[in-house]
Structure formats: C-alpha cells, structure tokens
Design a protein around this motif. Structure first.
Motif, PDB file in Angstrom:
ATOM      1  N   ASN A   1      34.256  13.402  56.216  1.00  0.00           N
ATOM      2  CA  ASN A   1      32.778  13.246  55.082  1.00  0.00           C
ATOM      3  C   ASN A   1      31.758  13.783  55.995  1.00  0.00           C
ATOM      4  N   THR A   2      32.538  14.264  57.536  1.00  0.00           N
ATOM      5  CA  THR A   2      31.009  14.751  58.061  1.00  0.00           C
ATOM      6  C   THR A   2      30.077  16.126  57.135  1.00  0.00           C
ATOM      7  N   THR A   3      29.128  16.526  57.292  1.00  0.00           N
ATOM      8  CA  THR A   3      28.434  17.911  57.134  1.00  0.00           C
ATOM      9  C   THR A   3      28.145  18.177  57.848  1.00  0.00           C
ATOM     10  N   VAL A   4      29.148  19.609  57.576  1.00  0.00           N
ATOM     11  CA  VAL A   4      28.226  20.902  59.041  1.00  0.00           C
ATOM     12  C   VAL A   4      28.343  21.965  57.848  1.00  0.00           C
ATOM     13  N   THR A   5      27.921  22.633  59.477  1.00  0.00           N
ATOM     14  CA  THR A   5      28.015  24.441  58.156  1.00  0.00           C
ATOM     15  C   THR A   5      28.471  25.305  59.190  1.00  0.00           C
ATOM     16  N   VAL A   6      29.721  25.777  58.054  1.00  0.00           N
ATOM     17  CA  VAL A   6      30.665  26.523  57.752  1.00  0.00           C
ATOM     18  C   VAL A   6      29.580  28.175  57.434  1.00  0.00           C
ATOM     19  N   ALA A   7      30.402  29.226  58.995  1.00  0.00           N
ATOM     20  CA  ALA A   7      29.211  30.491  58.482  1.00  0.00           C
ATOM     21  C   ALA A   7      30.665  31.331  58.031  1.00  0.00           C
ATOM     22  N   THR A   8      29.877  32.478  57.095  1.00  0.00           N
ATOM     23  CA  THR A   8      31.835  33.061  56.430  1.00  0.00           C
ATOM     24  C   THR A   8      31.013  34.340  56.870  1.00  0.00           C
ATOM     25  N   HIS A   9      32.194  35.620  56.290  1.00  0.00           N
ATOM     26  CA  HIS A   9      31.416  36.815  56.345  1.00  0.00           C
ATOM     27  C   HIS A   9      32.602  37.342  55.326  1.00  0.00           C
ATOM     28  N   GLU A  10      31.761  38.038  54.264  1.00  0.00           N
ATOM     29  CA  GLU A  10      33.105  38.546  52.746  1.00  0.00           C
ATOM     30  C   GLU A  10      33.954  36.934  52.888  1.00  0.00           C
ATOM     31  N   GLY A  11      33.447  36.415  52.693  1.00  0.00           N
ATOM     32  CA  GLY A  11      34.362  34.932  51.712  1.00  0.00           C
ATOM     33  C   GLY A  11      34.946  34.774  53.037  1.00  0.00           C
ATOM     34  N   ASP A  12      35.311  35.027  54.495  1.00  0.00           N
ATOM     35  CA  ASP A  12      36.447  34.383  55.561  1.00  0.00           C
ATOM     36  C   ASP A  12      35.202  33.665  56.103  1.00  0.00           C
ATOM     37  N   PRO A  13      35.829  32.435  56.978  1.00  0.00           N
ATOM     38  CA  PRO A  13      35.625  31.740  57.565  1.00  0.00           C
ATOM     39  C   PRO A  13      35.046  32.069  58.753  1.00  0.00           C
ATOM     40  N   LEU A  14      34.232  32.009  59.606  1.00  0.00           N
ATOM     41  CA  LEU A  14      34.214  32.933  60.950  1.00  0.00           C
ATOM     42  C   LEU A  14      33.968  31.514  62.191  1.00  0.00           C
ATOM     43  N   TYR A  15      33.599  30.547  61.911  1.00  0.00           N
ATOM     44  CA  TYR A  15      32.511  29.812  62.961  1.00  0.00           C
ATOM     45  C   TYR A  15      31.971  28.046  62.260  1.00  0.00           C
ATOM     46  N   ILE A  16      32.412  26.867  62.762  1.00  0.00           N
ATOM     47  CA  ILE A  16      31.248  26.024  62.038  1.00  0.00           C
ATOM     48  C   ILE A  16      30.405  25.476  63.435  1.00  0.00           C
ATOM     49  N   GLU A  17      29.560  25.105  62.415  1.00  0.00           N
ATOM     50  CA  GLU A  17      28.564  24.179  63.435  1.00  0.00           C
ATOM     51  C   GLU A  17      28.497  22.570  63.081  1.00  0.00           C
ATOM     52  N   MET A  18      28.907  21.989  64.383  1.00  0.00           N
ATOM     53  CA  MET A  18      28.552  20.491  64.155  1.00  0.00           C
ATOM     54  C   MET A  18      27.679  20.052  64.046  1.00  0.00           C
ATOM     55  N   PRO A  19      26.958  18.434  63.773  1.00  0.00           N
ATOM     56  CA  PRO A  19      25.617  18.204  64.506  1.00  0.00           C
ATOM     57  C   PRO A  19      25.544  17.953  65.843  1.00  0.00           C
ATOM     58  N   ALA A  20      24.878  18.227  66.435  1.00  0.00           N
ATOM     59  CA  ALA A  20      24.841  17.780  67.498  1.00  0.00           C
ATOM     60  C   ALA A  20      25.165  16.552  68.522  1.00  0.00           C
ATOM     61  N   ALA A  21      25.730  15.698  67.453  1.00  0.00           N
ATOM     62  CA  ALA A  21      26.367  14.236  67.753  1.00  0.00           C
ATOM     63  C   ALA A  21      26.292  13.596  66.739  1.00  0.00           C
ATOM     64  N   VAL A  22      27.998  13.276  67.454  1.00  0.00           N
ATOM     65  CA  VAL A  22      28.758  12.133  66.342  1.00  0.00           C
ATOM     66  C   VAL A  22      28.559  10.896  66.616  1.00  0.00           C
ATOM     67  N   GLU A  23      28.758   9.422  66.212  1.00  0.00           N
ATOM     68  CA  GLU A  23      29.796   8.565  65.984  1.00  0.00           C
ATOM     69  C   GLU A  23      30.566   8.373  65.585  1.00  0.00           C
ATOM     70  N   LEU A  24      31.598   7.923  67.068  1.00  0.00           N
ATOM     71  CA  LEU A  24      32.673   7.672  67.385  1.00  0.00           C
ATOM     72  C   LEU A  24      33.200   6.110  67.914  1.00  0.00           C
ATOM     73  N   GLU A  25      34.904   6.118  67.307  1.00  0.00           N
ATOM     74  CA  GLU A  25      35.168   4.265  67.508  1.00  0.00           C
ATOM     75  C   GLU A  25      36.115   5.252  68.640  1.00  0.00           C
ATOM     76  N   ILE A  26      35.687   4.020  70.137  1.00  0.00           N
ATOM     77  CA  ILE A  26      37.331   3.561  70.558  1.00  0.00           C
ATOM     78  C   ILE A  26      38.507   2.883  70.391  1.00  0.00           C
ATOM     79  N   THR A  27      38.926   3.701  70.471  1.00  0.00           N
ATOM     80  CA  THR A  27      40.339   3.346  69.494  1.00  0.00           C
ATOM     81  C   THR A  27      41.339   2.880  71.041  1.00  0.00           C
ATOM     82  N   GLN A  28      40.467   3.373  72.077  1.00  0.00           N
ATOM     83  CA  GLN A  28      42.212   2.371  73.494  1.00  0.00           C
ATOM     84  C   GLN A  28      41.306   3.476  74.979  1.00  0.00           C
ATOM     85  N   THR A  29      41.545   2.571  75.389  1.00  0.00           N
ATOM     86  CA  THR A  29      40.949   2.879  76.748  1.00  0.00           C
ATOM     87  C   THR A  29      41.488   1.546  77.497  1.00  0.00           C
TER      88      THR A  29
END
Length: 187
Positions: free
Chosen positions: A109-137
């Motif tokens: 459910n994260t919204t990113v920007t996907v760049a395509t050229h002639e229908g082929d995905p080239l790269y994705i641009e993530m948001p600058a920061a994301v919130e994540l949970e620490i599962t092990q440390t």
C-alpha cells in the motif's frame, strides 16, 4: 529534435544507439575562451551506472518520452512486484532488477512513482522516507566511547539498517529510502 539548451534535471535522453539516460545534474558553462558547453551527470536507467558527459552548446540530442505515474505497491508474487495505477486501477508487474534496492523499504500500500517508456517499467521513485517497525535487534550495550554508538536492526521488510543503541524490538522508526539511514523514532 531538441538541443542541449533544453536539458533539465530529471529529463531522459536517448544516446549511443538508443540507450536511455536520466539527467541527474547539468550545468551550462561559458568559459572566457572557446565555445560554451553543457556538463552533465547521467544515470543509465537500465544498469544504474552514473557517468559524466560533456556536450557542446547547441548540440542536437534526442529526448525520450518517459511517463511517470503514481502507483500503489500491492504485493510480491515471487518473481516480480505488482503495482496498481491509482488513476486507472491497471496492475503492472515490475521486475526485481527494476525495483532494485528499494525493495528493502517497500511496504504494501505504499504509493511510489513508476516511470515507464513504451509500456516498459524503467525505475521507481520511492518517497524520501518511510516508517518501518523493528522486528529484531540486540539489546544495546553501553561502553567506553565519547559518541553515540549504533547497532544493526532488521525492519519488517527484511532490510538491515543501523540504529542507535536505545532502539528496541517493536519500535517504529523513520528510514531514509535513498541511503537507508535511521532518521528518528515515530510516536
């Protein structure tokens, strides 16, 4: 056909027999002697290789038509990542090589920007920061040092980041998606 005077950050050029390059930086230079030129830093959209290239001012270059659209990450099916266009609700598969290092910070459910050229995905641009949970440390051990220490921590996507010693398992942290650096706790 456009010229080097039309180059802007973020534009995509088709050079060297059809290879696509993103313009990361550009600078028009007019020295005291000689002709003006354009100094650029280009990133290959397929391999990710970054090169410096200099063009004479006014040289003709071919711009590639790259469509950027906001898409929501749905799931990983084992081979590719499935994204849904937020406007048309079309779903497209994006290969692991295109997603690259971003997969370590990609939550459903994260919204990113996907760049395509002639229908082929080239790269994705993530948001600058994301919130994540620490599962092990491991618990932080204070020692003899003059500056704050760090320790490795695994986040819910499986990526490993460096966090301060006071962070514990179960806490939510903010992570920079470009560098993988810890930015702070999330309340």
């Amino acid at each position: 056909m456009a010229t080097t005077n039309d180059i802007k950050n973020g534009s995509t050029l088709r050079l060297d027999g059809g290879v696509l390059w993103n313009v990361l930086e550009f600078q028009h230079v007019k020295p005291g002697k000689g002709g003006a030129f354009v100094r650029t830093k280009l990133k290959n959209v397929v391999t990710g290789k970054i090169v410096d290239k200099t063009f004479n001012a006014g040289t003709k270059v071919e711009f590639a038509n790259v469509d950027r659209s906001d898409m929501e990450y749905l799931y990983h099916d084992g081979e590719s990542f499935i994204f849904m266009d937020t406007q048309t609700f079309d779903q497209i598969p994006v290969s692991e090589t295109v997603v690259g290092d971003a997969k370590g910070f990609l939550l459903e459910n994260t919204t990113v920007t996907v760049a395509t050229h002639e229908g082929d995905p080239l790269y994705i641009e993530m948001p600058a920061a994301v919130e994540l949970e620490i599962t092990q440390t491991d618990p932080g051990v204070q020692g003899d040092r003059s500056t704050g220490g760090t320790k490795p921590a695994t986040v819910q996507t499986g990526a490993t980041i460096q966090v301060p010693l006071f962070i514990t398992t179960g806490e939510r942290v903010k992570v920079d998606t470009r560098t993988g650096d810890y930015l702070g706790r999330v309340n």
